[in-house]
Motif scaffolding. Structure first.
Motif, PDB file in Angstrom:
ATOM      1  N   PRO A  16       0.706  -1.168  -0.027  1.00  0.00           N
ATOM      2  CA  PRO A  16       0.152  -0.050   0.026  1.00  0.00           C
ATOM      3  C   PRO A  16       0.922   1.228  -0.051  1.00  0.00           C
ATOM      4  O   PRO A  16       1.804   1.142   0.713  1.00  0.00           O
ATOM      5  CB  PRO A  16      -0.968  -0.167   1.313  1.00  0.00           C
ATOM      6  N   THR A  17       0.406   2.378  -0.705  1.00  0.00           N
ATOM      7  CA  THR A  17       1.162   3.465  -0.793  1.00  0.00           C
ATOM      8  C   THR A  17       1.573   4.244   0.821  1.00  0.00           C
ATOM      9  O   THR A  17       2.554   4.670   0.881  1.00  0.00           O
ATOM     10  CB  THR A  17       0.327   4.522  -1.749  1.00  0.00           C
ATOM     11  N   VAL A  18       0.583   3.896   1.619  1.00  0.00           N
ATOM     12  CA  VAL A  18       0.772   4.480   2.808  1.00  0.00           C
ATOM     13  C   VAL A  18       1.850   3.996   3.483  1.00  0.00           C
ATOM     14  O   VAL A  18       2.554   4.583   4.280  1.00  0.00           O
ATOM     15  CB  VAL A  18      -0.524   4.269   3.716  1.00  0.00           C
ATOM     16  N   LEU A  19       2.440   2.445   3.305  1.00  0.00           N
ATOM     17  CA  LEU A  19       3.541   2.207   3.877  1.00  0.00           C
ATOM     18  C   LEU A  19       4.836   2.811   3.064  1.00  0.00           C
ATOM     19  O   LEU A  19       5.933   2.733   3.750  1.00  0.00           O
ATOM     20  CB  LEU A  19       3.738   0.736   3.390  1.00  0.00           C
ATOM     21  N   THR A  20       4.792   3.074   1.880  1.00  0.00           N
ATOM     22  CA  THR A  20       5.752   3.863   1.197  1.00  0.00           C
ATOM     23  C   THR A  20       6.113   5.332   1.987  1.00  0.00           C
ATOM     24  O   THR A  20       7.310   5.538   1.962  1.00  0.00           O
ATOM     25  CB  THR A  20       5.631   4.092  -0.307  1.00  0.00           C
ATOM     26  N   PHE A  21       4.890   5.859   2.387  1.00  0.00           N
ATOM     27  CA  PHE A  21       5.084   7.195   2.964  1.00  0.00           C
ATOM     28  C   PHE A  21       5.813   6.931   4.370  1.00  0.00           C
ATOM     29  O   PHE A  21       6.613   7.762   4.655  1.00  0.00           O
ATOM     30  CB  PHE A  21       3.837   7.917   2.831  1.00  0.00           C
ATOM     31  N   LEU A  22       5.235   5.907   4.912  1.00  0.00           N
ATOM     32  CA  LEU A  22       5.695   5.431   6.402  1.00  0.00           C
ATOM     33  C   LEU A  22       7.228   5.373   6.360  1.00  0.00           C
ATOM     34  O   LEU A  22       8.092   5.886   7.235  1.00  0.00           O
ATOM     35  CB  LEU A  22       4.837   4.551   6.973  1.00  0.00           C
ATOM     36  N   SER A  23       7.646   4.529   5.190  1.00  0.00           N
ATOM     37  CA  SER A  23       9.032   4.128   5.125  1.00  0.00           C
ATOM     38  C   SER A  23       9.985   5.405   5.114  1.00  0.00           C
ATOM     39  O   SER A  23      11.020   5.654   5.572  1.00  0.00           O
ATOM     40  CB  SER A  23       9.276   3.113   4.357  1.00  0.00           C
TER      41      SER A  23
END
Length: 208
Positions: A16-23
């Protein structure tokens, strides 16, 4: 910390894109604290490794997402827990030596708190399984969980308002990723890289 045994090369198609932002956010926080917080001024904890793990935060998140069977919401709540942890433990800033262990622990605690009522998936949430996902021993996973919960002061409840607030910060991270001209002094970075939570005013300061 043992390296990931299973292949994650295809995970970027599913992550999910949200995990890219979190990383991306965690990488910047860890790098900033590596530079700005002298190691001698920090409290060494069970979360610290002797060396920096060679696996990147992004790849580590990919692995956790692929094998832990957690919903994207679990990762947002894990983000909330990490923020609360740094507030409760100001001498333990997130850095490249502890971010991986903090991450796997926060996701496991979030998954247990949020999703463990689903009996069909409950087997995913035992500590031995998360230890395997995280590349650590079950004994270490058990110790990390206890230390994390006490470090959080058992503040596990996340209100819908708080959840939406942290989602908005991850959305702002998207703007940073999409705006390569932004520099570390740009106000947009200071406006959302919180890691200091207050539900009424939500102080927006980087924990460095």
């Amino acid at each position: 910390m043992a390296e990931a045994e299973l292949d994650t090369t295809q995970d970027s198609l599913m992550m999910p894109t949200v995990l890219t932002f979190l990383s991306s956010l965690l990488e910047r926080v860890a790098e900033s604290n590596d530079l700005n917080r002298p190691f001698h001024s920090q409290k060494i904890s069970i979360f610290h490794g002797l060396t920096r793990p060679t696996i990147s935060i992004h790849t580590y998140l990919q692995r956790i997402f692929k094998y832990a069977n957690c919903s994207p919401s679990c990762f947002v709540v894990a983000y909330v827990y990490l923020d609360r942890f740094t507030q409760c433990q100001p001498l333990l800033p997130i850095n490249s030596f502890n971010v991986h262990r903090l991450l796997i622990t926060s996701v496991m605690v979030s998954a247990k708190f949020m999703d463990d009522f689903l009996a069909v998936s409950a087997w995913y949430y035992n500590n031995a399984y998360f230890a395997k996902v995280g590349g650590i021993s079950t004994a270490e996973m058990n110790l990390l969980e206890v230390d994390f919960l006490f470090g959080l002061r058992f503040q596990l409840n996340v209100t819908p308002t708080t959840f939406q607030t942290y989602c908005s910060y991850l959305q702002k991270e998207m703007l940073l990723i999409q705006s390569p001209l932004d520099t570390p002094t740009n106000p947009i970075i200071k406006s959302h890289c919180c890691f200091n939570e207050d539900e009424s005013t939500h102080q927006k300061e980087l924990a460095v």
